[in-house]
Scaffold this motif. Sequence first.
Motif, PDB file in Angstrom:
ATOM      1  N   ASP A   1      77.532  90.993  35.275  1.00 48.78           N
ATOM      2  CA  ASP A   1      76.747  90.962  34.042  1.00 48.78           C
ATOM      3  C   ASP A   1      77.022  92.227  33.226  1.00 48.78           C
ATOM      4  OD1 ASP A   1      74.737  89.699  36.363  1.00 48.78           O
ATOM      5  OD2 ASP A   1      74.961  88.518  34.533  1.00 48.78           O
TER       6      ASP A   1
ATOM      7  N   GLN B   1      67.006  88.003  28.279  1.00 50.67           N
ATOM      8  CA  GLN B   1      66.764  89.378  28.699  1.00 50.67           C
ATOM      9  C   GLN B   1      68.094  90.131  28.806  1.00 50.67           C
ATOM     10  OE1 GLN B   1      65.174  91.904  32.617  1.00 50.67           O
ATOM     11  NE2 GLN B   1      65.213  89.690  32.700  1.00 50.67           N
ATOM     12  N   ASP B   2      68.059  91.415  28.570  1.00 50.67           N
ATOM     13  CA  ASP B   2      69.200  92.309  28.720  1.00 50.67           C
ATOM     14  C   ASP B   2      69.886  92.690  27.411  1.00 50.67           C
ATOM     15  OD1 ASP B   2      70.338  90.868  31.839  1.00 50.67           O
ATOM     16  OD2 ASP B   2      69.021  92.566  31.477  1.00 50.67           O
TER      17      ASP B   2
ATOM     18  N   ARG C   1      75.330  94.286  31.488  1.00 47.21           N
ATOM     19  CA  ARG C   1      74.516  95.510  31.566  1.00 47.21           C
ATOM     20  C   ARG C   1      74.987  96.455  32.665  1.00 47.21           C
ATOM     21  NH1 ARG C   1      68.920  95.884  34.529  1.00 47.21           N
ATOM     22  NH2 ARG C   1      69.776  97.959  34.766  1.00 47.21           N
ATOM     23  N   TRP C   2      75.496  95.900  33.815  1.00 41.38           N
ATOM     24  CA  TRP C   2      75.846  96.755  34.952  1.00 41.38           C
ATOM     25  C   TRP C   2      76.997  97.706  34.608  1.00 41.38           C
ATOM     26  CZ3 TRP C   2      71.744  96.903  37.528  1.00 41.38           C
ATOM     27  CH2 TRP C   2      70.966  95.763  37.767  1.00 41.38           C
TER      28      TRP C   2
ATOM     29  N   PHE D   1      59.795  88.704  37.341  1.00 49.71           N
ATOM     30  CA  PHE D   1      59.913  88.114  35.999  1.00 49.71           C
ATOM     31  C   PHE D   1      59.126  86.800  35.948  1.00 49.71           C
ATOM     32  CE2 PHE D   1      62.744  91.351  35.309  1.00 49.71           C
ATOM     33  CZ  PHE D   1      64.065  91.166  35.671  1.00 49.71           C
TER      34      PHE D   1
ATOM     35  N   ASP E   1      66.806  88.332  44.523  1.00 51.70           N
ATOM     36  CA  ASP E   1      66.559  89.530  43.706  1.00 51.70           C
ATOM     37  C   ASP E   1      65.058  89.651  43.455  1.00 51.70           C
ATOM     38  OD1 ASP E   1      67.648  90.479  40.305  1.00 51.70           O
ATOM     39  OD2 ASP E   1      66.251  91.413  41.710  1.00 51.70           O
TER      40      ASP E   1
ATOM     41  N   LYS F   1      66.018  96.594  27.505  1.00 57.80           N
ATOM     42  CA  LYS F   1      65.649  97.615  28.508  1.00 57.80           C
ATOM     43  C   LYS F   1      66.598  98.790  28.303  1.00 57.80           C
ATOM     44  CE  LYS F   1      66.192  94.829  32.103  1.00 57.80           C
ATOM     45  NZ  LYS F   1      66.040  94.264  33.489  1.00 57.80           N
TER      46      LYS F   1
ATOM     47  N   ASN G   1      63.468  91.293  41.447  1.00 58.83           N
ATOM     48  CA  ASN G   1      63.143  91.262  40.012  1.00 58.83           C
ATOM     49  C   ASN G   1      62.897  89.840  39.521  1.00 58.83           C
ATOM     50  OD1 ASN G   1      63.289  93.980  39.715  1.00 58.83           O
ATOM     51  ND2 ASN G   1      65.279  94.009  38.717  1.00 58.83           N
TER      52      ASN G   1
ATOM     53  N   ASP H   1      66.716  99.824  39.683  1.00 60.35           N
ATOM     54  CA  ASP H   1      66.422  98.613  38.928  1.00 60.35           C
ATOM     55  C   ASP H   1      65.826  97.499  39.806  1.00 60.35           C
ATOM     56  OD1 ASP H   1      67.377  95.793  37.469  1.00 60.35           O
ATOM     57  OD2 ASP H   1      66.704  97.365  36.110  1.00 60.35           O
ATOM     58  N   ARG H   2      66.416  97.270  40.976  1.00 65.01           N
ATOM     59  CA  ARG H   2      65.903  96.232  41.866  1.00 65.01           C
ATOM     60  C   ARG H   2      65.347  96.875  43.127  1.00 65.01           C
ATOM     61  NH1 ARG H   2      71.141  92.170  42.083  1.00 65.01           N
ATOM     62  NH2 ARG H   2      71.125  91.473  39.891  1.00 65.01           N
TER      63      ARG H   2
ATOM     64  N   ASN I   1      67.241  85.612  31.958  1.00 59.57           N
ATOM     65  CA  ASN I   1      68.073  86.636  31.309  1.00 59.57           C
ATOM     66  C   ASN I   1      69.060  85.982  30.340  1.00 59.57           C
ATOM     67  OD1 ASN I   1      70.074  85.602  32.963  1.00 59.57           O
ATOM     68  ND2 ASN I   1      70.812  87.620  33.646  1.00 59.57           N
TER      69      ASN I   1
ATOM     70  N   TRP J   1      72.191  84.372  39.910  1.00 60.03           N
ATOM     71  CA  TRP J   1      72.071  84.589  38.454  1.00 60.03           C
ATOM     72  C   TRP J   1      73.250  83.943  37.708  1.00 60.03           C
ATOM     73  CZ3 TRP J   1      68.014  86.602  35.842  1.00 60.03           C
ATOM     74  CH2 TRP J   1      67.103  87.430  36.518  1.00 60.03           C
TER      75      TRP J   1
HETATM   76  C1  GAL Z   1      68.213  91.759  37.364  1.00 63.04           C
HETATM   77  C2  GAL Z   1      68.205  92.732  36.217  1.00 63.04           C
HETATM   78  C3  GAL Z   1      68.427  91.999  34.956  1.00 63.04           C
HETATM   79  C4  GAL Z   1      69.586  91.006  35.023  1.00 63.04           C
HETATM   80  C5  GAL Z   1      69.850  90.416  36.374  1.00 63.04           C
HETATM   81  C6  GAL Z   1      71.228  89.839  36.570  1.00 63.04           C
HETATM   82  O1  GAL Z   1      67.863  92.370  38.539  1.00 63.04           O
HETATM   83  O2  GAL Z   1      66.982  93.436  36.146  1.00 63.04           O
HETATM   84  O3  GAL Z   1      68.574  92.954  33.919  1.00 63.04           O
HETATM   85  O4  GAL Z   1      70.680  91.516  34.522  1.00 63.04           O
HETATM   86  O5  GAL Z   1      69.534  91.243  37.452  1.00 63.04           O
HETATM   87  O6  GAL Z   1      72.167  90.742  36.943  1.00 63.04           O
END
Ligand code: GAL
Length: 345
Positions: free
Chosen positions: A49, A256-257, A51-52, A176, A170, A277, A172, A125-126, A231, A204
């Motif tokens: 993804d 999201q993201d 963001r990483w 969510f 995950d 975020k 998270n 984050d997680r 997301n 995901w």
């Molecule tokens: C979550 C993260 C999200 C999203 C997702 C997929 O843990 O908080 O921002 O990107 O993983 O990688």
Amino acid sequence: MRKWIGILLVLLMLSACGTAENSSSPTEDQKLTDSDQLYVGFVLDTLKDERWYKDKQLFEEAVESKGARIKTLAANGNDDVQLKQAELLIEEGVDVLVVVPHDAAYSAAIVDMAHEADVKVISYDRLITNAPVDYYISFDNVKVGELQATEILKIKPSGTYAYIGGAESDNNAVLFRQGAMNVLKPHIDKGTIQLAYDQYTDGWDPNKAEENMKAALKQRGNKFDAVIAANDGTAGGVIKALSEQGMAGKVPVSGQDAELEGVRRVVAGTQSMTVYKPISLLASQAADIAVTVAADKPVDAEQSVNNGEADIPAILLEPVAITKDTIRDTIVKDGYLTQEEIYGE
Ligand code: GAL
């Protein structure tokens, strides 16, 4: 025979994800060349993804700006590889491990292994569950879900909803969904909202999200009025399925993201919102914690989160809901994405 195939697979994955030279034990000179230079190990679930990549770049810069050394490894969503990568970094002499777990429960083994070597672990984050993690830094992930449901309810206060969650492995994704249900439940209890489909998405994976949405649409003869997708990746899959039925832009979808494609869909109107975020905040505060912990100094964390094992000292940052009208004052202003990238102007 199966055992040999398993080991071969892990070694192959290591050479694919980490760098080839990481597969053998560290040589003496690979161990801390400058003994008092702090050494931070960053273990990512994936770089799949968008963001990483930002997390990797911003966290590495923040750690190096404090004079510490850092090595990042990504496990491509493979638990065995992530465990092996953590083991290698511990062998290499890291002072602290910063972990984005692929599987919240499975990665408890990383904490046990690290503590045996007197290395502290920070959940980034997680959250790692059911293990004595030393610190946890993330965003308020329940609030992420609440923001998503609140924005979609503004557009569609009644009707038939689908929930397309993240990976259940995950923690998270569970938070969510909890947040979204906090907001939806009173409406479901009143009967103004029907939650007709509710499914986590393995890994995901946007393609799985698309498949699931297609199956749900087929099952219900396209009778959906709104979709809460966890997301931007899963939202992209959902919107592909909707567009095949001529429903894209007519059915509100969350995300999201603030991924580039997600934000562009918000501008185009096929996606109704995303959640921003500020990764730069997360990375710089995580670097503060990592370097402080690596130097065996205490960290002042006002909050704590119970992970099934203990109340873990935590820092939870604020997520921000983004709609078409707020993109410039948030994401663009922060330089997270440029006007050029989003609008092409
Ligand atoms: C979550 C993260 C999200 C999203 C997702 C997929 O843990 O908080 O921002 O990107 O993983 O990688």
